[in-house]
Write a protein that holds these residues in place. Sequence first.
Motif, PDB file in Angstrom:
ATOM      1  N   VAL A  76      18.512   6.644  15.250  1.00 58.01           N
ATOM      2  CA  VAL A  76      17.375   6.257  16.092  1.00 58.01           C
ATOM      3  C   VAL A  76      16.087   6.899  15.583  1.00 58.01           C
ATOM      4  N   THR A  77      16.159   8.157  15.173  1.00 60.62           N
ATOM      5  CA  THR A  77      14.970   8.845  14.668  1.00 60.62           C
ATOM      6  C   THR A  77      14.413   8.139  13.435  1.00 60.62           C
ATOM      7  N   ALA A  78      15.294   7.829  12.480  1.00 58.17           N
ATOM      8  CA  ALA A  78      14.840   7.179  11.255  1.00 58.17           C
ATOM      9  C   ALA A  78      14.290   5.782  11.522  1.00 58.17           C
ATOM     10  N   LEU A  79      14.952   5.026  12.386  1.00 61.46           N
ATOM     11  CA  LEU A  79      14.503   3.662  12.683  1.00 61.46           C
ATOM     12  C   LEU A  79      13.182   3.662  13.422  1.00 61.46           C
ATOM     13  N   ALA A  80      12.937   4.655  14.249  1.00 58.50           N
ATOM     14  CA  ALA A  80      11.649   4.751  14.943  1.00 58.50           C
ATOM     15  C   ALA A  80      10.520   4.976  13.945  1.00 58.50           C
ATOM     16  N   LEU A  81      10.760   5.789  12.934  1.00 59.62           N
ATOM     17  CA  LEU A  81       9.744   6.014  11.906  1.00 59.62           C
ATOM     18  C   LEU A  81       9.516   4.759  11.073  1.00 59.62           C
ATOM     19  N   VAL A  82      10.586   4.002  10.820  1.00 62.81           N
ATOM     20  CA  VAL A  82      10.444   2.734  10.084  1.00 62.81           C
ATOM     21  C   VAL A  82       9.566   1.762  10.878  1.00 62.81           C
ATOM     22  N   ALA A  83       9.815   1.670  12.183  1.00 66.96           N
ATOM     23  CA  ALA A  83       9.018   0.782  13.031  1.00 66.96           C
ATOM     24  C   ALA A  83       7.567   1.230  13.086  1.00 66.96           C
ATOM     25  N   LEU A  84       7.345   2.537  13.142  1.00 64.01           N
ATOM     26  CA  LEU A  84       5.974   3.057  13.167  1.00 64.01           C
ATOM     27  C   LEU A  84       5.235   2.703  11.882  1.00 64.01           C
ATOM     28  N   ALA A  85       5.885   2.912  10.740  1.00 63.66           N
ATOM     29  CA  ALA A  85       5.255   2.570   9.465  1.00 63.66           C
ATOM     30  C   ALA A  85       4.986   1.069   9.365  1.00 63.66           C
ATOM     31  N   GLY A  86       5.914   0.258   9.860  1.00 66.65           N
ATOM     32  CA  GLY A  86       5.716  -1.184   9.831  1.00 66.65           C
ATOM     33  C   GLY A  86       4.538  -1.620  10.680  1.00 66.65           C
ATOM     34  N   GLY A  87       4.396  -1.027  11.862  1.00 67.60           N
ATOM     35  CA  GLY A  87       3.275  -1.382  12.724  1.00 67.60           C
ATOM     36  C   GLY A  87       1.942  -1.037  12.092  1.00 67.60           C
ATOM     37  N   LEU A  88       1.859   0.114  11.444  1.00 67.00           N
ATOM     38  CA  LEU A  88       0.608   0.501  10.782  1.00 67.00           C
ATOM     39  C   LEU A  88       0.328  -0.390   9.578  1.00 67.00           C
ATOM     40  N   ALA A  89       1.383  -0.790   8.866  1.00 69.08           N
ATOM     41  CA  ALA A  89       1.195  -1.658   7.704  1.00 69.08           C
ATOM     42  C   ALA A  89       0.743  -3.052   8.102  1.00 69.08           C
ATOM     43  N   ALA A  90       1.114  -3.487   9.307  1.00 75.66           N
ATOM     44  CA  ALA A  90       0.720  -4.828   9.758  1.00 75.66           C
ATOM     45  C   ALA A  90      -0.789  -4.964   9.874  1.00 75.66           C
ATOM     46  N   ALA A  91      -1.493  -3.846  10.058  1.00 74.29           N
ATOM     47  CA  ALA A  91      -2.944  -3.900  10.226  1.00 74.29           C
ATOM     48  C   ALA A  91      -3.657  -4.333   8.958  1.00 74.29           C
ATOM     49  N   ILE A  92      -3.044  -4.129   7.794  1.00 76.13           N
ATOM     50  CA  ILE A  92      -3.703  -4.466   6.532  1.00 76.13           C
ATOM     51  C   ILE A  92      -2.921  -5.511   5.738  1.00 76.13           C
ATOM     52  N   ALA A  93      -1.868  -6.045   6.332  1.00 75.10           N
ATOM     53  CA  ALA A  93      -1.009  -6.985   5.604  1.00 75.10           C
ATOM     54  C   ALA A  93      -1.559  -8.405   5.672  1.00 75.10           C
ATOM     55  N   GLY A  94      -1.170  -9.212   4.695  1.00 75.88           N
ATOM     56  CA  GLY A  94      -1.515 -10.619   4.694  1.00 75.88           C
ATOM     57  C   GLY A  94      -0.557 -11.428   5.544  1.00 75.88           C
ATOM     58  N   ARG A  95      -0.726 -12.748   5.535  1.00 75.84           N
ATOM     59  CA  ARG A  95       0.079 -13.603   6.405  1.00 75.84           C
ATOM     60  C   ARG A  95       1.566 -13.522   6.094  1.00 75.84           C
ATOM     61  N   ILE A  96       1.925 -13.624   4.820  1.00 76.00           N
ATOM     62  CA  ILE A  96       3.340 -13.579   4.452  1.00 76.00           C
ATOM     63  C   ILE A  96       3.919 -12.191   4.715  1.00 76.00           C
ATOM     64  N   ALA A  97       3.149 -11.166   4.365  1.00 68.45           N
ATOM     65  CA  ALA A  97       3.624  -9.794   4.571  1.00 68.45           C
ATOM     66  C   ALA A  97       3.844  -9.502   6.046  1.00 68.45           C
ATOM     67  N   ARG A  98       3.030 -10.115   6.916  1.00 64.60           N
ATOM     68  CA  ARG A  98       3.205  -9.870   8.357  1.00 64.60           C
ATOM     69  C   ARG A  98       4.546 -10.401   8.848  1.00 64.60           C
ATOM     70  N   TRP A  99       4.999 -11.524   8.292  1.00 63.71           N
ATOM     71  CA  TRP A  99       6.324 -12.040   8.673  1.00 63.71           C
ATOM     72  C   TRP A  99       7.430 -11.083   8.229  1.00 63.71           C
ATOM     73  N   ILE A 100       7.272 -10.525   7.028  1.00 64.95           N
ATOM     74  CA  ILE A 100       8.270  -9.569   6.532  1.00 64.95           C
ATOM     75  C   ILE A 100       8.280  -8.315   7.403  1.00 64.95           C
ATOM     76  N   ILE A 101       7.092  -7.827   7.735  1.00 65.91           N
ATOM     77  CA  ILE A 101       6.993  -6.633   8.579  1.00 65.91           C
ATOM     78  C   ILE A 101       7.592  -6.902   9.952  1.00 65.91           C
ATOM     79  N   THR A 102       7.347  -8.092  10.476  1.00 67.02           N
ATOM     80  CA  THR A 102       7.931  -8.449  11.769  1.00 67.02           C
ATOM     81  C   THR A 102       9.446  -8.367  11.729  1.00 67.02           C
ATOM     82  N   ALA A 103      10.040  -8.921  10.672  1.00 62.74           N
ATOM     83  CA  ALA A 103      11.499  -8.883  10.537  1.00 62.74           C
ATOM     84  C   ALA A 103      12.006  -7.450  10.442  1.00 62.74           C
TER      85      ALA A 103
END
Length: 211
Positions: A76-103
């Motif tokens: 749970v600890t590791a997955l929470a950090l993965v989700a946090l990094a993904g959310g921050l990356a979504a702010a600068i990602a393009g359209r295709i990258a946002r779908w990958i981050i969502t997944a």
Amino acid sequence: MPGAAAGQAGAVQKPGTPAWARKSTLVLLIAVLALAVFGTTTQTWMTVTLDPSQAGQVGAGPEALQVQGSKAATTVTALALVALAGGLAAAIAGRIARWIITAIIVLASAGIVAAAATVLANPLAAAQGSIAEATGVSGSQAEVAVTAFPFLAVAAGCLLAVAALAIPLAGRHWKARTKYDAPGAAGMAAAAAPVDEIDSWDRLSRGDDPT
């Protein structure tokens, strides 16, 4: 004409972005939920009452063992950090990258919920590692009381998945960060720039008439 210019400007402007679709709001929400999940793992998920004989303290009465979420469900600890990094990356990602981050965030959220639910389904099995560390005996029997934090982790994980699914929909209202997200931007910039002889030849080679 001022009236015509105003009409053209109104035609180009996009409608206002809904409050839920604002980039800052959605990214902040994902970050808060991911940190909430991470925060639950630093708290006590289970209180284990050990047998005094197993604890090596015969006659001293039962001993309570506090088991943190990071030990009861290490993923749970590791997955929470993965989700946090993904959310921050979504702010600068393009359209295709946002779908990958969502997944990625949805999968991380599913892992969080599954790991926390496993602890709730069989808390004694989840506590065996901590019991063995404290007593030196594996497979011990003990009384286990579950706190509210595993339930909070499940709730935050579900909300995190919902927030992640909103990224592609909200991304339609976000301003493009790269030329690939806004194919018309390059053309508008080229039209606004002064045209020299080289530009004229380039446009002629593409079949455009610079005159």
